[in-house]
Motif scaffolding. Structure first.
Motif, PDB file in Angstrom:
ATOM      1  N   VAL A  50       0.598   6.674  12.442  1.00 35.36           N
ATOM      2  CA  VAL A  50       1.510   5.559  12.203  1.00 35.36           C
ATOM      3  C   VAL A  50       1.250   5.005  10.810  1.00 35.36           C
ATOM      4  N   VAL A  51       2.276   5.052   9.963  1.00 35.17           N
ATOM      5  CA  VAL A  51       2.149   4.546   8.592  1.00 35.17           C
ATOM      6  C   VAL A  51       3.273   3.549   8.288  1.00 35.17           C
ATOM      7  N   ASP A  52       3.689   2.793   9.297  1.00 36.98           N
ATOM      8  CA  ASP A  52       4.784   1.831   9.151  1.00 36.98           C
ATOM      9  C   ASP A  52       4.510   0.820   8.034  1.00 36.98           C
ATOM     10  N   ASN A  53       5.596   0.452   7.329  1.00 36.19           N
ATOM     11  CA  ASN A  53       5.587  -0.642   6.345  1.00 36.19           C
ATOM     12  C   ASN A  53       4.764  -0.382   5.090  1.00 36.19           C
ATOM     13  N   CYS A  54       4.349   0.873   4.876  1.00 35.93           N
ATOM     14  CA  CYS A  54       3.753   1.189   3.579  1.00 35.93           C
ATOM     15  C   CYS A  54       4.897   1.556   2.623  1.00 35.93           C
ATOM     16  N   ARG A  55       4.614   2.076   1.457  1.00 33.21           N
ATOM     17  CA  ARG A  55       5.674   2.346   0.487  1.00 33.21           C
ATOM     18  C   ARG A  55       5.532   3.724  -0.160  1.00 33.21           C
ATOM     19  N   THR A  56       6.680   4.368  -0.364  1.00 37.72           N
ATOM     20  CA  THR A  56       6.711   5.632  -1.104  1.00 37.72           C
ATOM     21  C   THR A  56       7.145   5.330  -2.538  1.00 37.72           C
ATOM     22  N   SER A  57       6.660   6.133  -3.458  1.00 41.85           N
ATOM     23  CA  SER A  57       6.964   5.858  -4.868  1.00 41.85           C
ATOM     24  C   SER A  57       8.362   6.329  -5.272  1.00 41.85           C
ATOM     25  N   MET A  97       0.840  -1.195   0.000  1.00 46.65           N
ATOM     26  CA  MET A  97       0.000   0.000   0.000  1.00 46.65           C
ATOM     27  C   MET A  97       0.881   1.253   0.000  1.00 46.65           C
ATOM     28  N   ASP A  98       0.522   2.214  -0.835  1.00 49.27           N
ATOM     29  CA  ASP A  98       1.331   3.427  -0.885  1.00 49.27           C
ATOM     30  C   ASP A  98       0.998   4.349   0.291  1.00 49.27           C
ATOM     31  N   MET A  99       1.905   5.266   0.563  1.00 46.86           N
ATOM     32  CA  MET A  99       1.785   6.115   1.737  1.00 46.86           C
ATOM     33  C   MET A  99       0.544   7.002   1.692  1.00 46.86           C
ATOM     34  N   LYS A 100       0.207   7.521   0.557  1.00 46.37           N
ATOM     35  CA  LYS A 100      -0.967   8.397   0.453  1.00 46.37           C
ATOM     36  C   LYS A 100      -2.235   7.664   0.883  1.00 46.37           C
ATOM     37  N   LYS A 101      -2.418   6.459   0.351  1.00 45.28           N
ATOM     38  CA  LYS A 101      -3.611   5.682   0.681  1.00 45.28           C
ATOM     39  C   LYS A 101      -3.617   5.311   2.159  1.00 45.28           C
ATOM     40  N   ARG A 102      -2.434   4.954   2.671  1.00 47.13           N
ATOM     41  CA  ARG A 102      -2.347   4.566   4.085  1.00 47.13           C
ATOM     42  C   ARG A 102      -2.729   5.737   4.999  1.00 47.13           C
ATOM     43  N   ILE A 103      -2.226   6.903   4.677  1.00 46.92           N
ATOM     44  CA  ILE A 103      -2.557   8.084   5.487  1.00 46.92           C
ATOM     45  C   ILE A 103      -4.052   8.377   5.421  1.00 46.92           C
ATOM     46  N   SER A 104      -4.645   8.218   4.237  1.00 43.59           N
ATOM     47  CA  SER A 104      -6.078   8.445   4.079  1.00 43.59           C
ATOM     48  C   SER A 104      -6.880   7.480   4.944  1.00 43.59           C
ATOM     49  N   LEU A 105      -6.440   6.237   5.005  1.00 45.07           N
ATOM     50  CA  LEU A 105      -7.126   5.248   5.843  1.00 45.07           C
ATOM     51  C   LEU A 105      -6.959   5.555   7.322  1.00 45.07           C
ATOM     52  N   GLU A 106      -5.767   6.008   7.697  1.00 48.35           N
ATOM     53  CA  GLU A 106      -5.481   6.292   9.106  1.00 48.35           C
ATOM     54  C   GLU A 106      -6.257   7.500   9.625  1.00 48.35           C
TER      55      GLU A 106
END
Length: 254
Positions: free
Chosen positions: A23-30, A1-10
């Motif tokens: 906390v956005v651990d273990n997601c991915r930046t492009s 999961m990319d960081m943008k989507k993870r932050i949106s979910l959080e």
């Protein structure tokens, strides 16, 4: 999961301004840069971006209230001057497991005047001769390096202390673990009593049934005996009457 989507979910239906911890651990930046984090997170106090593939902090937004920043297990090699500019109130910074090799890579942290705890564990810089002495001299505001102060005293676990305080406060308003445990035991005792009561009741009913059957048998035997006695009495009566008739006949004959 990319960081943008993870932050949106959080966000969980909150606005960025309402978020104090993220906390956005273990997601991915492009591209190895911070993504999806904006200046709107102005109330953010704790940010964790562990193992997200960061190579640079150039796109880190302004986070004036940020006190704790977790950046372990990334690929950051230096250029940390953005931290003092964007997060001037940092007190805790974890850079363990990154690509920091030289003292010059952390020199920019001198401008973080409130920095008390710095973690560089598993970075190549830790292999330098007199590494700890050099860091404490370079960053005099730092009290704890890799979890220990200059006298090798371990840093207090403030988060654990906070949890203990929270537990104490919650304990004042509700039953604690001990109360829950006692209540469960009480429920188990009640279940056992019900179970035992059921067994006793069943046994009692069985005994009652057996007793009733025995009483019926006794009653039947008594009734049978009475019937036999009655028959025998009747026979005796008839025998006596027969004998009386014979006597009368004898008298007549005389």
């Amino acid at each position: 999961m990319d960081m943008k989507k993870r932050i949106s979910l959080e966000l969980r239906n909150r606005t960025p301004a309402e978020v104090a911890e993220l906390v956005v651990d273990n997601c991915r930046t492009s591209d190895g840069e911070v993504e999806g984090l904006t200046d709107d997170f102005k109330e953010l106090e704790f940010l964790s971006m562990v193992n997200v593939g960061l190579t640079s902090l150039a796109k880190l937004p302004s986070l004036p209230k940020l006190r704790k920043l977790e950046l372990s297990d990334n690929n950051i090699a230096g250029h940390l001057e953005m931290l003092s500019e964007k997060c001037p109130n940092l007190t805790y910074l974890n850079l363990s497991g990154n690509k920091i090799k030289e003292l010059s890579n952390v020199e920019a942290l001198q401008n973080l005047k409130n920095l008390k705890s710095l973690d560089l564990f598993n970075c190549e810089i830790t292999t330098l001769e007199e590494y700890r002495e050099s860091i404490f001299e370079l960053l005099p505001q730092v009290t704890y390096l890799d979890g220990f102060d200059q006298e090798d005293n371990e840093a207090p676990n403030s988060e654990a202390d906070d949890d203990d305080d929270d537990d104490d406060e919650e304990g004042e308003g509700r039953a604690g673990p001990k109360g829950d445990y006692d209540e469960e035991d009480e429920d188990e005792d009640e279940d056992e009593e019900v179970s035992e009561g059921g067994e006793v009741g069943l046994s009692y009913l069985m005994k009652e049934r057996i007793q009733d059957e025995e009483d019926d048998d006794d009653y039947a035997e008594e009734e049978e005996d009475e019937q036999k006695a009655g028959v025998q009495g009747e026979k005796r009566k008839r025998g006596a009457e027969d004998e009386g008739e014979d006597d009368d006949d004898d008298d007549d004959d005389d």
